[in-house]
Design a protein around this motif. Structure first.
Motif, PDB file in Angstrom:
ATOM      1  N   ALA A  67       8.471  -2.326  15.152  1.00 38.51           N
ATOM      2  CA  ALA A  67       7.533  -2.082  16.245  1.00 38.51           C
ATOM      3  C   ALA A  67       6.205  -1.554  15.725  1.00 38.51           C
ATOM      4  CB  ALA A  67       8.132  -1.100  17.249  1.00 38.51           C
ATOM      5  N   ALA A  68       6.257  -0.869  14.578  1.00 38.65           N
ATOM      6  CA  ALA A  68       5.030  -0.359  13.961  1.00 38.65           C
ATOM      7  C   ALA A  68       4.286  -1.438  13.191  1.00 38.65           C
ATOM      8  CB  ALA A  68       5.366   0.803  13.027  1.00 38.65           C
ATOM      9  N   GLY A  69       4.932  -2.600  12.995  1.00 41.75           N
ATOM     10  CA  GLY A  69       4.297  -3.696  12.285  1.00 41.75           C
ATOM     11  C   GLY A  69       4.519  -3.676  10.794  1.00 41.75           C
ATOM     12  N   CYS A  70       5.521  -2.953  10.331  1.00 35.89           N
ATOM     13  CA  CYS A  70       5.794  -2.831   8.899  1.00 35.89           C
ATOM     14  C   CYS A  70       6.741  -3.925   8.419  1.00 35.89           C
ATOM     15  CB  CYS A  70       6.418  -1.466   8.590  1.00 35.89           C
ATOM     16  SG  CYS A  70       5.417  -0.049   9.086  1.00 35.89           S
ATOM     17  N   ARG A  71       6.755  -4.137   7.118  1.00 37.90           N
ATOM     18  CA  ARG A  71       7.718  -5.033   6.475  1.00 37.90           C
ATOM     19  C   ARG A  71       8.974  -4.220   6.211  1.00 37.90           C
ATOM     20  NH1 ARG A  71      10.831  -8.560   4.720  1.00 37.90           N
ATOM     21  NH2 ARG A  71      10.212 -10.339   3.467  1.00 37.90           N
ATOM     22  N   LEU A 104      -0.896   8.357   5.060  1.00 40.14           N
ATOM     23  CA  LEU A 104      -1.066   7.861   3.696  1.00 40.14           C
ATOM     24  C   LEU A 104      -2.312   7.004   3.551  1.00 40.14           C
ATOM     25  CD1 LEU A 104       2.624   6.872   2.824  1.00 40.14           C
ATOM     26  CD2 LEU A 104       1.357   8.887   2.044  1.00 40.14           C
ATOM     27  N   GLY A 105      -3.035   6.804   4.648  1.00 40.32           N
ATOM     28  CA  GLY A 105      -4.221   5.964   4.609  1.00 40.32           C
ATOM     29  C   GLY A 105      -3.893   4.502   4.392  1.00 40.32           C
ATOM     30  N   ALA A 106      -2.726   4.060   4.885  1.00 39.13           N
ATOM     31  CA  ALA A 106      -2.263   2.689   4.671  1.00 39.13           C
ATOM     32  C   ALA A 106      -2.215   1.920   5.980  1.00 39.13           C
ATOM     33  CB  ALA A 106      -0.878   2.696   4.032  1.00 39.13           C
ATOM     34  N   GLU A 107      -2.343   0.592   5.887  1.00 35.86           N
ATOM     35  CA  GLU A 107      -2.165  -0.275   7.043  1.00 35.86           C
ATOM     36  C   GLU A 107      -0.664  -0.488   7.246  1.00 35.86           C
ATOM     37  OE1 GLU A 107      -4.266  -3.947   6.420  1.00 35.86           O
ATOM     38  OE2 GLU A 107      -5.782  -2.932   5.208  1.00 35.86           O
ATOM     39  N   PRO A 108      -0.164  -0.345   8.468  1.00 35.12           N
ATOM     40  CA  PRO A 108       1.271  -0.551   8.693  1.00 35.12           C
ATOM     41  C   PRO A 108       1.775  -1.891   8.164  1.00 35.12           C
ATOM     42  CG  PRO A 108       0.277   0.439  10.624  1.00 35.12           C
ATOM     43  CD  PRO A 108      -0.855   0.105   9.693  1.00 35.12           C
ATOM     44  N   ALA A 109       0.989  -2.938   8.300  1.00 34.29           N
ATOM     45  CA  ALA A 109       1.418  -4.266   7.854  1.00 34.29           C
ATOM     46  C   ALA A 109       1.566  -4.345   6.339  1.00 34.29           C
ATOM     47  CB  ALA A 109       0.428  -5.327   8.321  1.00 34.29           C
ATOM     48  N   ARG A 110       0.989  -3.378   5.619  1.00 27.93           N
ATOM     49  CA  ARG A 110       1.077  -3.366   4.163  1.00 27.93           C
ATOM     50  C   ARG A 110       1.966  -2.231   3.672  1.00 27.93           C
ATOM     51  NH1 ARG A 110      -4.837  -4.278   1.654  1.00 27.93           N
ATOM     52  NH2 ARG A 110      -3.558  -4.375  -0.232  1.00 27.93           N
ATOM     53  N   THR A 121       3.867  -9.813  -1.129  1.00 24.14           N
ATOM     54  CA  THR A 121       3.048 -10.948  -1.552  1.00 24.14           C
ATOM     55  C   THR A 121       3.413 -12.210  -0.775  1.00 24.14           C
ATOM     56  OG1 THR A 121       2.857 -10.010  -3.784  1.00 24.14           O
ATOM     57  CG2 THR A 121       2.381 -12.364  -3.531  1.00 24.14           C
ATOM     58  N   GLU A 122       4.709 -12.348  -0.454  1.00 23.38           N
ATOM     59  CA  GLU A 122       5.173 -13.512   0.319  1.00 23.38           C
ATOM     60  C   GLU A 122       4.513 -13.582   1.690  1.00 23.38           C
ATOM     61  OE1 GLU A 122       9.356 -13.186   0.617  1.00 23.38           O
ATOM     62  OE2 GLU A 122       9.706 -13.361  -1.541  1.00 23.38           O
ATOM     63  N   MET A 123       4.037 -12.445   2.199  1.00 26.89           N
ATOM     64  CA  MET A 123       3.475 -12.411   3.547  1.00 26.89           C
ATOM     65  C   MET A 123       2.010 -12.793   3.584  1.00 26.89           C
ATOM     66  SD  MET A 123       5.175  -8.864   4.843  1.00 26.89           S
ATOM     67  CE  MET A 123       3.998  -8.804   6.195  1.00 26.89           C
ATOM     68  N   ARG A 124       1.372 -12.904   2.443  1.00 20.06           N
ATOM     69  CA  ARG A 124      -0.050 -13.204   2.423  1.00 20.06           C
ATOM     70  C   ARG A 124      -0.353 -14.582   2.985  1.00 20.06           C
ATOM     71  NH1 ARG A 124      -2.125 -10.989  -3.486  1.00 20.06           N
ATOM     72  NH2 ARG A 124      -2.114  -8.795  -2.957  1.00 20.06           N
ATOM     73  N   GLN A 179       0.810  -1.216   0.000  1.00 20.21           N
ATOM     74  CA  GLN A 179       0.000   0.000   0.000  1.00 20.21           C
ATOM     75  C   GLN A 179       0.845   1.269   0.000  1.00 20.21           C
ATOM     76  OE1 GLN A 179      -2.662  -0.316   3.386  1.00 20.21           O
ATOM     77  NE2 GLN A 179      -4.261  -1.241   2.120  1.00 20.21           N
ATOM     78  N   ALA A 180       2.037   1.216   0.579  1.00 18.83           N
ATOM     79  CA  ALA A 180       2.867   2.416   0.657  1.00 18.83           C
ATOM     80  C   ALA A 180       4.311   2.033   0.930  1.00 18.83           C
ATOM     81  CB  ALA A 180       2.361   3.350   1.760  1.00 18.83           C
ATOM     82  N   VAL A 181       5.219   2.952   0.594  1.00 19.10           N
ATOM     83  CA  VAL A 181       6.642   2.771   0.868  1.00 19.10           C
ATOM     84  C   VAL A 181       7.099   3.932   1.743  1.00 19.10           C
ATOM     85  CG1 VAL A 181       8.956   2.594  -0.109  1.00 19.10           C
ATOM     86  CG2 VAL A 181       7.015   1.548  -1.301  1.00 19.10           C
ATOM     87  N   LEU A 182       7.735   3.612   2.862  1.00 18.75           N
ATOM     88  CA  LEU A 182       8.198   4.603   3.823  1.00 18.75           C
ATOM     89  C   LEU A 182       9.718   4.514   3.905  1.00 18.75           C
ATOM     90  CD1 LEU A 182       5.618   3.693   6.641  1.00 18.75           C
ATOM     91  CD2 LEU A 182       5.242   5.088   4.589  1.00 18.75           C
TER      92      LEU A 182
END
Length: 233
Positions: free
Chosen positions: A191-195, A169-175, A230-233, A19-22
């Motif tokens: 800690a935020a749950g991001c990849r 950004l209206g994104a889920e941290p996990a995505r 995609t690997e995390m799905r 959903q987003a790149v940080l």
């Protein structure tokens, strides 16, 4: 937090879990981690306190209050945190005014994300005055929003900056895919749950769950990022 391209915040990466790149700034997009240490060394030398090279790994990637506070305590220098912060920011700003090298692959990656309208944020422990100066070289148009270390109550290694960016950004941290160069930044993103994609700059970072380690941004492109999600799905 400063939003520079608000319209991007409503878009998502279609056909992907991404959903987003940080992105972190110092040492990740711009080759400036060494600049901070050089400035710290110069300031403390002027105060009569040479820095021990082993302290470099302690202060890298952290918020200025933590790094500067550590150096004051370690050296016993007669200076306040507020006074030191001004000197460090002034010295760093002067240095990047002379040269600001981008990390290999940074310009190409930012252009690719923009071309595909991937919501992108710059998330840094540096202060707003420094971020705005660096953005003149990175290009503010590449970022839907930017988060500075002096704009959050708790900066890295706490998750707050990345949670704020994802929300903006209206994104889920996990995505969200986060790209970082230090253990401090990696800890904040995880800690935020991001990849997390780690591109170590000063100290090694080991692979782990939800964390991929690469040697350069030249290894990172949009298909790579989408593949990791995609690997995390």
């Amino acid at each position: 937090m400063t939003s520079t391209v608000p319209a991007l915040g409503t878009r998502s990466a279609e056909g992907s879990a991404l959903q987003a790149v940080l992105l972190d700034m110092d040492g990740t997009l711009v080759d400036t981690e060494g600049f901070w240490w050089d400035v710290e060394a110069e300031v403390f030398a002027a105060l009569g306190h040479p820095l021990d090279e082993s302290w470099r790994h302690v202060v890298v990637g952290g918020p200025m209050a933590r790094s500067a506070g550590f150096l004051i305590e370690a050296t016993g220098a007669d200076i306040t945190l507020a006074e030191l912060t001004v000197l460090l920011n002034d010295g760093f700003e002067e240095r990047i005014g002379r040269t600001l090298p981008l990390m290999p692959g940074a310009a190409r990656l930012l252009a690719e994300l923009a071309a595909h309208e991937i919501p992108t944020a710059l998330v840094s422990a540096s202060h707003r005055r420094i971020i705005d100066r660096v953005l003149t070289s990175l290009g503010s148009q590449h970022f839907a929003l930017t988060v500075a270390g002096d704009e959050v109550a708790r900066t890295k290694p706490f998750p707050d900056p990345y949670l704020l960016a994802a929300s903006g950004l209206g994104a889920e941290p996990a995505r969200c895919a986060v790209i970082e160069d230090t253990a401090t930044g990696v800890a904040a993103a995880e800690a935020a749950g991001c990849r997390v994609i780690a591109v170590p700059s000063v100290a090694p970072i080991a692979p782990a769950a939800r964390r991929t380690v690469v040697t350069s941004l030249e290894e990172v492109d949009l298909p790579f990022l989408r593949g990791l999600m995609t690997e995390m799905r």
